[in-house]
Scaffold this motif. Structure first.
Motif, short mmCIF file in Angstrom:
data_model
loop_
_atom_site.label_atom_id
_atom_site.label_comp_id
_atom_site.label_asym_id
_atom_site.label_seq_id
_atom_site.Cartn_x
_atom_site.Cartn_y
_atom_site.Cartn_z
N THR A 31 26.09 15.85 -45.77
CA THR A 31 27.02 15.59 -44.67
C THR A 31 26.99 16.72 -43.66
OG1 THR A 31 28.50 14.34 -46.12
CG2 THR A 31 29.45 15.19 -44.08
N ARG A 32 27.08 16.35 -42.38
CA ARG A 32 27.23 17.34 -41.32
C ARG A 32 28.36 16.92 -40.40
NH1 ARG A 32 21.84 19.43 -38.42
NH2 ARG A 32 23.46 20.76 -37.53
N THR A 33 28.96 17.91 -39.74
CA THR A 33 29.98 17.59 -38.74
C THR A 33 29.31 17.20 -37.44
OG1 THR A 33 30.11 19.90 -38.03
CG2 THR A 33 31.63 19.19 -39.77
N THR A 34 30.03 16.46 -36.61
CA THR A 34 29.53 16.10 -35.29
C THR A 34 30.69 16.01 -34.31
OG1 THR A 34 28.29 14.45 -34.00
CG2 THR A 34 29.66 13.61 -35.80
N SER A 35 30.41 16.41 -33.07
CA SER A 35 31.38 16.25 -31.99
C SER A 35 31.04 15.04 -31.12
CB SER A 35 31.41 17.52 -31.11
OG SER A 35 31.87 18.63 -31.84
N THR A 36 30.00 14.32 -31.51
CA THR A 36 29.59 13.14 -30.76
C THR A 36 30.20 11.90 -31.38
OG1 THR A 36 27.48 14.23 -30.24
CG2 THR A 36 27.62 11.87 -29.86
N PHE A 37 30.88 11.14 -30.56
CA PHE A 37 31.49 9.89 -31.00
C PHE A 37 30.57 8.75 -30.58
CE2 PHE A 37 34.86 12.69 -31.67
CZ PHE A 37 35.84 12.07 -32.42
N TYR A 38 29.89 8.16 -31.57
CA TYR A 38 28.98 7.05 -31.31
C TYR A 38 29.70 5.72 -31.50
CZ TYR A 38 25.18 10.46 -31.82
OH TYR A 38 24.34 11.55 -31.68
N PHE A 39 29.62 4.86 -30.51
CA PHE A 39 30.03 3.45 -30.60
C PHE A 39 31.55 3.24 -30.76
CE2 PHE A 39 25.77 3.74 -32.79
CZ PHE A 39 25.04 3.42 -31.66
N PHE A 40 32.21 4.04 -31.55
CA PHE A 40 33.64 3.87 -31.81
C PHE A 40 34.45 4.34 -30.61
CE2 PHE A 40 37.53 5.90 -33.80
CZ PHE A 40 38.25 4.72 -33.90
N THR A 41 35.21 3.42 -30.01
CA THR A 41 35.93 3.75 -28.77
C THR A 41 37.43 3.58 -28.84
OG1 THR A 41 35.53 1.49 -27.94
CG2 THR A 41 33.96 3.20 -27.28
N GLY A 42 37.98 3.07 -29.93
CA GLY A 42 39.43 2.97 -29.96
C GLY A 42 39.98 2.37 -31.23
N LEU A 43 41.21 2.76 -31.53
CA LEU A 43 41.97 2.22 -32.66
C LEU A 43 43.31 1.72 -32.13
CD1 LEU A 43 42.46 1.91 -35.81
CD2 LEU A 43 43.54 4.16 -35.68
N ASP A 44 43.60 0.44 -32.35
CA ASP A 44 44.90 -0.14 -32.01
C ASP A 44 45.76 -0.23 -33.25
OD1 ASP A 44 43.82 -0.60 -29.51
OD2 ASP A 44 43.55 -2.74 -29.80
N VAL A 45 47.04 0.05 -33.09
CA VAL A 45 48.00 -0.09 -34.17
C VAL A 45 49.08 -1.08 -33.73
CG1 VAL A 45 49.77 1.09 -35.55
CG2 VAL A 45 47.59 2.21 -35.09
N LEU A 46 49.44 -2.01 -34.62
CA LEU A 46 50.53 -2.94 -34.34
C LEU A 46 51.82 -2.20 -34.67
CD1 LEU A 46 51.13 -5.85 -33.43
CD2 LEU A 46 51.14 -6.50 -35.86
N THR A 47 52.59 -1.88 -33.65
CA THR A 47 53.70 -0.95 -33.81
C THR A 47 54.91 -1.41 -33.00
OG1 THR A 47 54.27 1.41 -33.70
CG2 THR A 47 52.93 0.53 -31.92
N ASP A 48 55.96 -0.64 -33.04
CA ASP A 48 57.20 -0.95 -32.34
C ASP A 48 56.95 -1.05 -30.84
OD1 ASP A 48 59.87 -0.51 -31.05
OD2 ASP A 48 60.50 -0.34 -33.15
N ASP A 49 57.59 -2.02 -30.19
CA ASP A 49 57.30 -2.24 -28.78
C ASP A 49 57.89 -1.18 -27.86
OD1 ASP A 49 59.96 -2.94 -28.80
OD2 ASP A 49 59.66 -4.98 -28.07
N LYS A 50 58.65 -0.23 -28.39
CA LYS A 50 59.13 0.89 -27.57
C LYS A 50 58.02 1.91 -27.32
CE LYS A 50 60.60 3.96 -31.33
NZ LYS A 50 61.70 4.70 -31.96
N ASN A 51 56.94 1.84 -28.09
CA ASN A 51 55.86 2.82 -27.99
C ASN A 51 54.91 2.50 -26.85
OD1 ASN A 51 56.85 4.26 -30.22
ND2 ASN A 51 55.76 2.92 -31.65
N ARG A 52 54.15 3.49 -26.44
CA ARG A 52 53.24 3.31 -25.31
C ARG A 52 52.06 4.25 -25.44
NH1 ARG A 52 54.66 7.07 -20.20
NH2 ARG A 52 55.30 8.94 -21.34
N ALA A 53 51.07 4.04 -24.57
CA ALA A 53 49.91 4.93 -24.49
C ALA A 53 49.79 5.49 -23.08
CB ALA A 53 48.63 4.18 -24.86
N VAL A 54 49.25 6.68 -23.00
CA VAL A 54 48.91 7.33 -21.73
C VAL A 54 47.43 7.64 -21.75
CG1 VAL A 54 49.19 9.42 -20.35
CG2 VAL A 54 51.20 8.29 -21.30
N ILE A 55 46.73 7.34 -20.68
CA ILE A 55 45.29 7.54 -20.59
C ILE A 55 45.01 8.85 -19.85
CG2 ILE A 55 43.10 6.58 -19.76
CD1 ILE A 55 44.63 3.84 -19.61
#
Length: 382
Positions: free
Chosen positions: A152-176
């Motif tokens: 195993t090696r560490t990497t700072s490169t994120f390949y293909f994976f671009t996001g994780l959504d969570v089904l959560t309380d509707d009071k929550n939000r995201a900032v880009i």
């Protein structure tokens, strides 16, 4: 009431072209810290910059016990249209099925995916920061409780994976957070940590940044293609895939100013690429118009000091200052975060203050990134 919120994410850019561009029989693993809890997840993957299909042979999610270790008791296979694996066509993007999976508030979810066959490793982005890390292991390690140290090696490169959504309380939000290499580095992570330390936290921070990118231009040569796409080809696609977002912080434009050097110096960087300040303003106005279409508030960040950078020149300083002056006085955005003001030297406004320069006179130090996060947090609260 519940809704889908993207709790983390990365831009899709172009990996640096090397002879060793293909990989086979490896697992990529990315731990993701979620700002808040939920009962289901969805995963986003992109091959937007790819020129060949990419097959994810198996994808899993699990609760992280440490950086390299997962809880096998809750590990789950991620499906796509009911199937375990998925092939993403060249230029394509995909979202997984809804997966029943419990996410703890401020817990870490680990995403692992196995590339069995030869895979063109082209859609990728390099990200650094205290919350941004990855690993790759030889073989199928999607259900490995602990990644094998010797394989195993560490990497700072994120390949293909671009996001994780969570089904959560509707009071929550995201900032880009949208931008270039400065935003690809630590300040969005420090902003996320700051938000999670707030007792009334309801904000996830999603980074959409790629090193070398410009508002107005992109390169068509393999030498610089990893510098990514122009704003016209990036901005809308990247903000459109962030669920539950209500605001975007934009900090971009310095590469438009520092890249052109003349074809006598570099055949790929003509001085004709150097914009006028009005063109940069129009580029930001385009961003704002697209953000409004998605119901987002817009916060503009000023450009940072560049004194001492290898292409520094008085005319670039003048252009940067004119652009910053416009950012501070424009009326099309909802707010301004004056990163330049908090990071520049009192003795020389063109330079970083002592302790705020990483050493290359373009990128901030870690303490400066913390200061940027504090400023952004304050700007979002106002």
């Amino acid at each position: 009431m519940s809704k889908w919120i993207t709790v983390c994410g990365n831009a899709t850019s172009i990996a640096d072209r090397r002879p060793e561009t293909y990989a086979k029989n490896i697992t990529l693993r990315y731990p993701v810290k979620s700002a808040f809890g939920g009962n289901a997840v969805r995963l986003h993957f992109s091959n937007f910059c790819g020129t060949e299909p990419v097959t994810l042979s198996r994808v899993t999610v699990a609760t992280a016990l440490s950086d390299r270790e997962i809880n096998l008791k809750d590990a789950a296979i991620v499906t796509f249209g009911g199937k375990d694996g998925v092939t993403i066509p060249a230029g394509g993007e995909i979202c997984s099925d809804e997966i029943n999976f419990r996410v703890k508030p401020q817990g870490t979810v680990t995403v692992s995916f196995y590339l069995k066959e030869f895979t063109l490793m082209r859609s990728a982005v390099v990200i650094t920061g205290p919350l941004s890390k990855g690993f790759f292991s030889l073989g199928d390690a999607t259900f490995s409780g602990v990644l094998p140290l010797e394989a195993t090696r560490t990497t700072s490169t994120f390949y293909f994976f671009t996001g994780l959504d969570v089904l959560t309380d509707d009071k929550n939000r995201a900032v880009i957070c949208y931008g270039d290499s400065i935003t690809s580095q630590s300040w969005p992570d420090y902003l996320a940590i700051k938000c999670m330390s707030d007792p009334y936290n309801n904000t996830a921070v999603v980074r959409r940044a790629a090193s070398g990118t410009r508002i107005l231009r992109e390169y068509s040569c393999i030498t610089y293609e990893s510098y990514g796409l122009s704003g016209e080809h990036r901005f809308e696609r990247e903000i459109a895939t962030v669920n539950g977002a209500d605001a975007v912080i934009i900090q971009q434009g310095i590469n438009d100013i520092i890249h052109p050097v003349g074809t006598d110096v570099n055949p790929f960087r003509p001085m004709s690429d150097l914009p006028e300040v009005g063109q940069l303003e129009d580029g930001i106005a385009y961003y704002v118009s697209i953000a409004r279409k998605y119901g987002l508030k817009v916060y503009l960040g000023t450009l940072l000091p560049i004194y001492g950078w290898r292409t520094y020149a008085p005319f670039r300083e003048e252009l940067k200052n004119k652009f910053n002056g416009w950012i501070r006085t424009q009326t099309i955005a909802d707010g301004v975060i004056d990163f330049d003001k908090i990071l520049r030297s009192d003795d020389n406004a063109a330079a970083f203050a002592e302790g705020y320069d990483s050493g290359d006179h373009l990128h901030p130090s870690e303490s400066a990134y913390r200061a940027m996060a504090e400023a952004a947090f304050g700007g979002l609260k106002n």
